[in-house]
Motif scaffolding. Structure first.
Motif, PDB file in Angstrom:
ATOM      1  N   ASN A 274      23.627   0.762 -15.046  1.00  0.00           N
ATOM      2  CA  ASN A 274      22.568  -0.239 -14.880  1.00  0.00           C
ATOM      3  C   ASN A 274      22.993  -1.177 -13.762  1.00  0.00           C
ATOM      4  O   ASN A 274      24.130  -1.136 -13.304  1.00  0.00           O
ATOM      5  N   LEU A 275      22.073  -2.016 -13.326  1.00  0.00           N
ATOM      6  CA  LEU A 275      22.377  -2.952 -12.246  1.00  0.00           C
ATOM      7  C   LEU A 275      22.278  -4.410 -12.689  1.00  0.00           C
ATOM      8  O   LEU A 275      22.104  -5.311 -11.866  1.00  0.00           O
ATOM      9  N   ASP A 276      22.407  -4.654 -13.984  1.00  0.00           N
ATOM     10  CA  ASP A 276      22.380  -6.033 -14.474  1.00  0.00           C
ATOM     11  C   ASP A 276      23.531  -6.813 -13.853  1.00  0.00           C
ATOM     12  O   ASP A 276      24.701  -6.433 -14.013  1.00  0.00           O
ATOM     13  N   PRO A 277      23.257  -7.916 -13.149  1.00  0.00           N
ATOM     14  CA  PRO A 277      24.329  -8.646 -12.471  1.00  0.00           C
ATOM     15  C   PRO A 277      25.275  -9.366 -13.416  1.00  0.00           C
ATOM     16  O   PRO A 277      26.437  -9.605 -13.082  1.00  0.00           O
ATOM     17  N   ASN A 278      24.763  -9.721 -14.604  1.00  0.00           N
ATOM     18  CA  ASN A 278      25.617 -10.413 -15.571  1.00  0.00           C
ATOM     19  C   ASN A 278      25.159 -10.097 -16.983  1.00  0.00           C
ATOM     20  O   ASN A 278      24.082  -9.531 -17.191  1.00  0.00           O
ATOM     21  N   CYS A 279      25.981 -10.463 -17.945  1.00  0.00           N
ATOM     22  CA  CYS A 279      25.680 -10.227 -19.354  1.00  0.00           C
ATOM     23  C   CYS A 279      25.888 -11.531 -20.122  1.00  0.00           C
ATOM     24  O   CYS A 279      26.841 -12.266 -19.845  1.00  0.00           O
ATOM     25  N   PRO A 280      25.015 -11.840 -21.096  1.00  0.00           N
ATOM     26  CA  PRO A 280      25.192 -13.082 -21.859  1.00  0.00           C
ATOM     27  C   PRO A 280      26.375 -12.992 -22.818  1.00  0.00           C
ATOM     28  O   PRO A 280      26.618 -11.948 -23.427  1.00  0.00           O
ATOM     29  N   VAL A 281      27.121 -14.065 -22.924  1.00  0.00           N
ATOM     30  CA  VAL A 281      28.175 -14.210 -23.923  1.00  0.00           C
ATOM     31  C   VAL A 281      27.972 -15.557 -24.605  1.00  0.00           C
ATOM     32  O   VAL A 281      27.108 -16.343 -24.205  1.00  0.00           O
ATOM     33  N   VAL A 282      28.749 -15.816 -25.636  1.00  0.00           N
ATOM     34  CA  VAL A 282      28.538 -17.008 -26.452  1.00  0.00           C
ATOM     35  C   VAL A 282      28.555 -18.284 -25.627  1.00  0.00           C
ATOM     36  O   VAL A 282      27.740 -19.181 -25.811  1.00  0.00           O
ATOM     37  N   ASP A 283      29.483 -18.364 -24.662  1.00  0.00           N
ATOM     38  CA  ASP A 283      29.640 -19.605 -23.916  1.00  0.00           C
ATOM     39  C   ASP A 283      29.106 -19.514 -22.484  1.00  0.00           C
ATOM     40  O   ASP A 283      29.521 -20.257 -21.609  1.00  0.00           O
ATOM     41  N   GLY A 284      28.188 -18.588 -22.223  1.00  0.00           N
ATOM     42  CA  GLY A 284      27.610 -18.482 -20.880  1.00  0.00           C
ATOM     43  C   GLY A 284      27.313 -17.048 -20.493  1.00  0.00           C
ATOM     44  O   GLY A 284      26.613 -16.329 -21.202  1.00  0.00           O
ATOM     45  N   ILE A 285      27.859 -16.614 -19.361  1.00  0.00           N
ATOM     46  CA  ILE A 285      27.671 -15.238 -18.905  1.00  0.00           C
ATOM     47  C   ILE A 285      28.997 -14.686 -18.403  1.00  0.00           C
ATOM     48  O   ILE A 285      29.940 -15.426 -18.130  1.00  0.00           O
ATOM     49  N   ARG A 286      29.036 -13.363 -18.297  1.00  0.00           N
ATOM     50  CA  ARG A 286      30.161 -12.696 -17.650  1.00  0.00           C
ATOM     51  C   ARG A 286      29.598 -11.707 -16.638  1.00  0.00           C
ATOM     52  O   ARG A 286      28.432 -11.307 -16.740  1.00  0.00           O
ATOM     53  N   PRO A 287      30.397 -11.303 -15.642  1.00  0.00           N
ATOM     54  CA  PRO A 287      29.896 -10.331 -14.670  1.00  0.00           C
ATOM     55  C   PRO A 287      29.466  -9.036 -15.358  1.00  0.00           C
ATOM     56  O   PRO A 287      30.140  -8.540 -16.259  1.00  0.00           O
TER      57      PRO A 287
END
Length: 257
Positions: free
Chosen positions: A144-157
């Protein structure tokens, strides 16, 4: 009328480790009425079995056959394109398992493909090795080409961020299989076994879930329980067929009653 549902997970069924209120009741209703559904995700880290386990811990009991990941879509497509092919893989076990299940071997010696998925195990040595393989002819594939992924405290690459490094280094564009790719949406619908016009796509992201559903001719439903707000719709030239607060709002959908 035979209908079926493709259902995104993060932001639709749960947020982080918390079940979104009423999501379990909607899935139970589909099961009671024997309406086919698939959880469809751009996360290639987990295998179908891993996703099944996560859902079961939240009170949603499904089978592996109810889960369809971008890793599965990627592996199936490449197996049709080049049976018994080989790949250098940057990603975690969910992607590895899907490739092995489709007879694609892992190789760091002149592989047919360099395949990139989500993961935390990659390093610059792997990026350098992948760059050299691509320049020697390996085809660059993104789950996939999702630039980032949600995590509990924000996003990660996300996968797209890793792919961008390889695209910049090599000058080659990746071929992506994940949402909103028609490859993934078409394969998922075929697995549902329903016609295009009777397929519902439920998601919380306009750029992947909804545009994919719109382009495929599915009935698209945006839930506001994830990352999209109602006012965000003004930023897009396309719109879903229905906008609802959460998936629980579909309990009274005429097609289900």
């Amino acid at each position: 009328m035979d209908i079926g549902f493709l259902i995104d997970m993060d932001g639709v069924i749960y947020k982080g480790k918390e079940l979104i209120k009423g999501a379990d009741l909607f899935i139970k209703k589909l099961q009671e009425k024997k309406i086919p559904f698939l959880f469809i995700t751009n996360n290639s880290q987990r295998s179908r079995r891993d996703v099944k386990l996560k859902l079961s811990k939240m009170g949603i009991d499904v089978t592996e056959s109810n889960v369809f990941t971008c890793a599965t879509a990627t592996a199936r497509f490449l197996a049709k394109q080049k049976p018994n092919g080989s790949a250098y893989v940057i990603g975690d076990s969910g992607l590895m398992n899907a490739l092995h299940d489709n007879n694609i071997a892992n190789s760091d010696s002149d592989p047919d493909y360099v395949i990139v998925g989500e993961g935390t195990s990659f390093n610059m040595n792997m990026i350098e090795a992948a760059t050299k393989m691509i320049m020697k002819g390996a085809k660059l594939i993104a789950t996939n080409l999702d630039p980032n992924c949600p995590v509990v405290d924000g996003i990660r690459p996300g996968c797209g961020a890793i792919v961008a490094m390889l695209e910049t280094a090599t000058g080659k564009k990746a071929f992506s299989m994940g949402k909103p790719s028609p490859i993934m949406f078409r394969e998922a619908r075929k697995e549902l076994g329903v016609r295009t016009e009777n397929t519902f796509m439920i998601g919380d992201t306009m750029e992947t879930d909804i545009i994919g559903g719109v382009e495929m001719g599915y009935k698209s439903i945006l839930v506001l329980s994830g990352g999209t707000k109602k006012e965000d719709l003004n930023n897009f030239a396309y719109h879903p067929d229905k906008v609802i607060p959460s998936i629980y709002s579909l309990m009274d959908l005429p097609e289900l009653n």
